[in-house]
Every structure is written in structure tokens, then in C-alpha cells.
Design a protein around this motif. Structure first.
Motif, PDB file in Angstrom:
ATOM      1  N   GLU A 100       9.176  76.590 -50.381  1.00  0.00           N
ATOM      2  CA  GLU A 100       9.689  75.828 -51.510  1.00  0.00           C
ATOM      3  C   GLU A 100       8.592  75.112 -52.288  1.00  0.00           C
ATOM      4  OE1 GLU A 100      12.798  76.229 -52.206  1.00  0.00           O
ATOM      5  OE2 GLU A 100      13.071  77.405 -50.378  1.00  0.00           O
ATOM      6  N   GLY A 101       7.362  75.150 -51.793  1.00  0.00           N
ATOM      7  CA  GLY A 101       6.288  74.427 -52.442  1.00  0.00           C
ATOM      8  C   GLY A 101       6.389  72.928 -52.239  1.00  0.00           C
ATOM      9  N   ALA A 102       7.262  72.497 -51.313  1.00  0.00           N
ATOM     10  CA  ALA A 102       7.467  71.069 -51.073  1.00  0.00           C
ATOM     11  C   ALA A 102       6.528  70.516 -50.021  1.00  0.00           C
ATOM     12  CB  ALA A 102       8.916  70.819 -50.655  1.00  0.00           C
ATOM     13  N   MET A 103       5.832  71.403 -49.285  1.00  0.00           N
ATOM     14  CA  MET A 103       4.929  70.961 -48.238  1.00  0.00           C
ATOM     15  C   MET A 103       3.648  71.767 -48.304  1.00  0.00           C
ATOM     16  SD  MET A 103       5.487  70.925 -44.084  1.00  0.00           S
ATOM     17  CE  MET A 103       7.196  70.443 -44.321  1.00  0.00           C
ATOM     18  N   LEU A 104       2.514  71.089 -48.083  1.00  0.00           N
ATOM     19  CA  LEU A 104       1.216  71.744 -48.014  1.00  0.00           C
ATOM     20  C   LEU A 104       0.578  71.433 -46.670  1.00  0.00           C
ATOM     21  CD1 LEU A 104      -0.489  70.978 -51.461  1.00  0.00           C
ATOM     22  CD2 LEU A 104       0.477  73.147 -50.728  1.00  0.00           C
ATOM     23  N   VAL A 105      -0.282  72.342 -46.222  1.00  0.00           N
ATOM     24  CA  VAL A 105      -1.134  72.040 -45.080  1.00  0.00           C
ATOM     25  C   VAL A 105      -2.571  72.288 -45.506  1.00  0.00           C
ATOM     26  CG1 VAL A 105      -0.843  74.376 -44.126  1.00  0.00           C
ATOM     27  CG2 VAL A 105      -1.652  72.522 -42.655  1.00  0.00           C
ATOM     28  N   THR A 106      -3.444  71.323 -45.245  1.00  0.00           N
ATOM     29  CA  THR A 106      -4.860  71.450 -45.559  1.00  0.00           C
ATOM     30  C   THR A 106      -5.668  71.355 -44.272  1.00  0.00           C
ATOM     31  OG1 THR A 106      -5.103  69.060 -45.942  1.00  0.00           O
ATOM     32  CG2 THR A 106      -4.605  70.446 -47.857  1.00  0.00           C
ATOM     33  N   SER A 107      -6.812  72.035 -44.259  1.00  0.00           N
ATOM     34  CA  SER A 107      -7.710  71.987 -43.104  1.00  0.00           C
ATOM     35  C   SER A 107      -9.093  72.379 -43.579  1.00  0.00           C
ATOM     36  CB  SER A 107      -7.232  72.925 -41.996  1.00  0.00           C
ATOM     37  OG  SER A 107      -7.097  74.250 -42.485  1.00  0.00           O
ATOM     38  N   GLY A 108     -10.091  72.185 -42.698  1.00  0.00           N
ATOM     39  CA  GLY A 108     -11.441  72.490 -43.137  1.00  0.00           C
ATOM     40  C   GLY A 108     -12.429  72.550 -42.014  1.00  0.00           C
ATOM     41  N   ASP A 109     -13.564  71.849 -42.182  1.00  0.00           N
ATOM     42  CA  ASP A 109     -14.653  71.952 -41.229  1.00  0.00           C
ATOM     43  C   ASP A 109     -14.454  71.007 -40.047  1.00  0.00           C
ATOM     44  OD1 ASP A 109     -15.056  69.575 -42.546  1.00  0.00           O
ATOM     45  OD2 ASP A 109     -17.192  69.912 -42.956  1.00  0.00           O
ATOM     46  N   GLN A 110     -13.207  70.792 -39.677  1.00  0.00           N
ATOM     47  CA  GLN A 110     -12.873  69.965 -38.536  1.00  0.00           C
ATOM     48  C   GLN A 110     -11.814  70.678 -37.704  1.00  0.00           C
ATOM     49  OE1 GLN A 110     -11.845  65.999 -39.805  1.00  0.00           O
ATOM     50  NE2 GLN A 110     -13.585  65.844 -41.191  1.00  0.00           N
ATOM     51  N   ASP A 111     -11.380  70.046 -36.612  1.00  0.00           N
ATOM     52  CA  ASP A 111     -10.384  70.655 -35.735  1.00  0.00           C
ATOM     53  C   ASP A 111      -9.010  70.037 -35.969  1.00  0.00           C
ATOM     54  OD1 ASP A 111     -10.869  68.161 -34.757  1.00  0.00           O
ATOM     55  OD2 ASP A 111     -11.174  68.783 -32.672  1.00  0.00           O
ATOM     56  N   THR A 112      -8.694  69.768 -37.244  1.00  0.00           N
ATOM     57  CA  THR A 112      -7.400  69.188 -37.583  1.00  0.00           C
ATOM     58  C   THR A 112      -6.773  69.920 -38.760  1.00  0.00           C
ATOM     59  OG1 THR A 112      -8.426  67.555 -39.058  1.00  0.00           O
ATOM     60  CG2 THR A 112      -8.029  66.884 -36.767  1.00  0.00           C
ATOM     61  N   ALA A 113      -5.446  69.823 -38.852  1.00  0.00           N
ATOM     62  CA  ALA A 113      -4.686  70.314 -40.000  1.00  0.00           C
ATOM     63  C   ALA A 113      -3.748  69.203 -40.433  1.00  0.00           C
ATOM     64  CB  ALA A 113      -3.901  71.569 -39.646  1.00  0.00           C
ATOM     65  N   THR A 114      -3.643  68.987 -41.728  1.00  0.00           N
ATOM     66  CA  THR A 114      -2.865  67.869 -42.261  1.00  0.00           C
ATOM     67  C   THR A 114      -1.694  68.386 -43.086  1.00  0.00           C
ATOM     68  OG1 THR A 114      -4.859  66.499 -42.366  1.00  0.00           O
ATOM     69  CG2 THR A 114      -2.963  65.763 -43.641  1.00  0.00           C
ATOM     70  N   LEU A 115      -0.510  67.843 -42.827  1.00  0.00           N
ATOM     71  CA  LEU A 115       0.709  68.203 -43.554  1.00  0.00           C
ATOM     72  C   LEU A 115       0.982  67.162 -44.631  1.00  0.00           C
ATOM     73  CD1 LEU A 115       2.877  69.156 -40.470  1.00  0.00           C
ATOM     74  CD2 LEU A 115       2.141  70.743 -42.251  1.00  0.00           C
ATOM     75  N   TRP A 116       1.318  67.668 -45.843  1.00  0.00           N
ATOM     76  CA  TRP A 116       1.573  66.788 -46.985  1.00  0.00           C
ATOM     77  C   TRP A 116       2.956  67.075 -47.563  1.00  0.00           C
ATOM     78  CZ3 TRP A 116      -2.395  63.437 -48.438  1.00  0.00           C
ATOM     79  CH2 TRP A 116      -3.663  63.735 -47.936  1.00  0.00           C
ATOM     80  N   ASN A 117       3.662  66.014 -47.927  1.00  0.00           N
ATOM     81  CA  ASN A 117       4.922  66.136 -48.657  1.00  0.00           C
ATOM     82  C   ASN A 117       4.607  66.225 -50.143  1.00  0.00           C
ATOM     83  OD1 ASN A 117       7.518  66.013 -49.658  1.00  0.00           O
ATOM     84  ND2 ASN A 117       7.821  63.850 -49.186  1.00  0.00           N
ATOM     85  N   MET A 118       5.064  67.306 -50.793  1.00  0.00           N
ATOM     86  CA  MET A 118       4.764  67.508 -52.211  1.00  0.00           C
ATOM     87  C   MET A 118       6.008  67.379 -53.088  1.00  0.00           C
ATOM     88  SD  MET A 118       1.573  67.847 -52.494  1.00  0.00           S
ATOM     89  CE  MET A 118       1.510  68.446 -54.188  1.00  0.00           C
ATOM     90  N   ALA A 119       7.051  66.749 -52.602  1.00  0.00           N
ATOM     91  CA  ALA A 119       8.266  66.557 -53.393  1.00  0.00           C
ATOM     92  C   ALA A 119       8.481  65.053 -53.593  1.00  0.00           C
ATOM     93  CB  ALA A 119       9.465  67.174 -52.683  1.00  0.00           C
ATOM     94  N   PRO A 120       8.285  64.555 -54.816  1.00  0.00           N
ATOM     95  CA  PRO A 120       7.839  65.272 -56.015  1.00  0.00           C
ATOM     96  C   PRO A 120       6.340  65.521 -55.995  1.00  0.00           C
ATOM     97  CG  PRO A 120       8.090  62.954 -56.516  1.00  0.00           C
ATOM     98  CD  PRO A 120       8.569  63.130 -55.094  1.00  0.00           C
ATOM     99  N   PRO A 121       5.855  66.536 -56.742  1.00  0.00           N
ATOM    100  CA  PRO A 121       4.441  66.910 -56.664  1.00  0.00           C
ATOM    101  C   PRO A 121       3.485  65.844 -57.149  1.00  0.00           C
ATOM    102  CG  PRO A 121       5.538  68.064 -58.464  1.00  0.00           C
ATOM    103  CD  PRO A 121       6.619  67.400 -57.662  1.00  0.00           C
ATOM    104  N   GLY A 122       3.942  64.965 -58.039  1.00  0.00           N
ATOM    105  CA  GLY A 122       3.044  63.959 -58.586  1.00  0.00           C
ATOM    106  C   GLY A 122       2.764  62.801 -57.652  1.00  0.00           C
ATOM    107  N   ALA A 123       3.467  62.760 -56.527  1.00  0.00           N
ATOM    108  CA  ALA A 123       3.276  61.641 -55.593  1.00  0.00           C
ATOM    109  C   ALA A 123       3.165  62.182 -54.171  1.00  0.00           C
ATOM    110  CB  ALA A 123       4.430  60.662 -55.708  1.00  0.00           C
TER     111      ALA A 123
END
Length: 276
Positions: A100-123
Motif C-alpha cells: 500500500e506504500g504505507a510502510m517503508l523499511v530502510t537499512s544500510g551499513d549496519q546490522d539493523t532495519a528500520t520500519l517507518w509509517n508513511m500514512a500520511p506520507p508528509g509526516a
């Protein structure tokens, strides 16, 4: 100055990042067959390492080396404006979206993954952070049901979580994808197929449940970075390294078929299929 992103406007296209942020869109046809000119999206704060569309194609997300994920409006009624910027920790190398595009997961040069609420996308709101065993995160996948998360690590293992309550992810099982260091990976949208690249820039594809039956696809000579991406239906796999872009039909992962191999016009640090 912000970095830029090229986007091919035709159907079944791929979006590609510009690592130095200085490229201009071609004035005529590109070297990819049938693509025509590219659009440019501006506003990323560093060199782009990963890109992803929401499943409906209304949003495009880019993760960069300045710990920022930028979200652009790609809806038919939009004009490519930035909807949100997420500030994470460390260099971002992976980003994925739920159906639904309402949640994102980001990760990178570490051993963690972060979940983000994107509803609404501006906040955007940080929901939770999970610790991923096995080293740096190489790939993530949010399940089609929006209730599961898979992450692949640099030691060649994959771990899963139940995120029915994304504020409190529940750890699940794990499995070995490859028996050597994992340089890169990508999961199909349904999580059932995984593509991997290991030392020597060798690319393989396998059923996630049976990685011991991986099928060899190619080896990119002298490649430091191999970028992998599945089409939204999971039937196509694209791999880019140096100045080459290759696409396979993997509807049957045990019998992949090479569809094209073209010059991509330079290194491709990030790659994604549009939803159509």
C-alpha cells in the motif's frame, strides 16, 4: 546541491540513479532500446544507493549515503514533488515498500532495519528498529500481506519477522542463502525467490526455501558492485554492473531465460522496475 535520479517513462521501465548527481537527461533516445528521454528527479541529499517504487507506482523512494530516504510523488496527478524525507542512521543501502506504500523499511551499513509509517506520507513516523543477525543488511522485503519482513545479511543468512504489529516485530526463523560472504541480494515481491551476488560478482537465483538449488546466471568481470531488482510480478530479474544491464525471465527460477543484455551507459548503483 541535491543528487538526481533518472526515470524511464515508458512501460516496464526501470528507474536508475545517477551516482554523481551531475548527469543531464539525454536529448534524444537513450542506449536502452525503446526508452526515449528520461525524467530527472531532484532532492536526494547524497549519492543514491537504492531505489524502490510503491506497488501502485504512486511513490518513488531513494536511499542515499547521507542517511536520508527521499520520497517523490509519482501519481498521475502529481508533478514529481518531494513528499517526505526520512533521516536514519548510517549510510542507507536498502529501501523497500509494503503493497500500500504505507510502510517503508530502510537499512544500510549496519546490522539493523528500520520500519517507518508513511500514512500520511508528509509526516513519516518511526515504528520500530530490528536487529538483523549476520552482519550488514544486503536486502529487505516487506511481504505482500504487509505482515512479514525478510532481511538478508552479509554472512549469507536470511532472517524473518512477523510485523502484524509493526511497532513490536516478532522474530521468526532463519536460513542460509549462500555459504560465502553475500555482496548483494534481492527478493521477489512475494519473497519466494531470491537473487544473490557473491565474491567474484557471480549472480545466482533460487527459491528462498531451497537456496541449495540455486541456478547460476552470470559473472560480471571486474565488477565491484552488482545491482539486482525483480519486476513487480516476480517474473523478471535485472542485474547491472559496470556499464552492462541484463534481464532474465525467471517465471520458472529453475530454468531462467536471458532476455536482453545491453550497455547501460555507466555504473548503475541502484535499479528498480516500475509497477507496470
Amino acid at each position: 546541491a541535491g543528487r538526481s535520479l533518472r526515470e524511464a517513462p515508458d512501460e516496464s521501465s526501470t528507474a536508475r540513479s545517477e551516482p554523481d548527481g551531475t548527469s543531464s537527461p539525454p536529448s534524444g533516445s537513450s542506449d536502452l532500446p525503446g526508452t526515449g528521454p528520461f525524467a530527472l528527479l531532484y532532492g536526494a541529499t547524497g549519492s543514491i544507493n537504492a531505489i524502490a517504487y510503491s506497488r501502485d507506482g504512486s511513490r518513488l523512494v531513494a536511499a542515499d549515503g547521507n542517511s536520508t530516504a527521499t520520497v517523490w510523488n509519482q501519481a498521475p496527478t502529481g508533478n514529481g514533488e518531494i513528499l517526505a524525507s526520512l533521516k536514519a542512521h548510517g549510510t542507507l543501502g536498502m529501501v523497500s515498500s509494503d503493497p500500500e506504500g504505507a510502510m517503508l523499511v530502510t537499512s544500510g551499513d549496519q546490522d539493523t532495519a528500520t520500519l517507518w509509517n508513511m500514512a500520511p506520507p508528509g509526516a513519516p513516523d518511526l515504528l520500530s528498529t530490528v536487529s538483523v543477525p549476520g552482519g550488514f543488511v544486503r536486502a529487505t522485503n516487506l511481504g505482500l500481506d504487509g505482515r512479514s519482513l525478510i532481511a538478508a545479511s552479509s554472512d549469507g543468512t536470511a532472517s524473518s519477522w512477523n510485523i502484524a504489529n509493526p511497532a513490536r516485530p516478532a522474530g521468526g526463523g532463519g536460513r542460509t542463502l549462500v555459504d560465502e560472504p553475500l555482496r548483494g541480494a534481492a527478493f521477489s515481491p512475494d519473497g519466494r525467490t531470491v537473487a544473490t551476488t557473491t565474491t567474484g560478482a557471480t549472480v545466482r537465483v533460487a527459491a528462498t526455501a531451497r537456496p541449495d538449488r540455486a541456478v547460476f546466471l552470470t559473472t560480471f568481470s571486474w565488477a565491484h558492485l552488482v545491482t539486482l531488482a525483480f519486476s513487480p510480478d516476480g517474473h523478471l530479474l535485472a542485474a547491472a554492473a559496470n556499464d552492462k544491464l541484463m534481464v532474465w525471465d525467471i517465471a520458472d527460477p529453475a530454468h531462467p531465460k536471458l532476455l536482453s543484455s545491453v550497455t547501460a551507459g555507466g555504473p548503475q548503483p541502484a535499479l528498480a522496475f516500475s509497477p507496470d
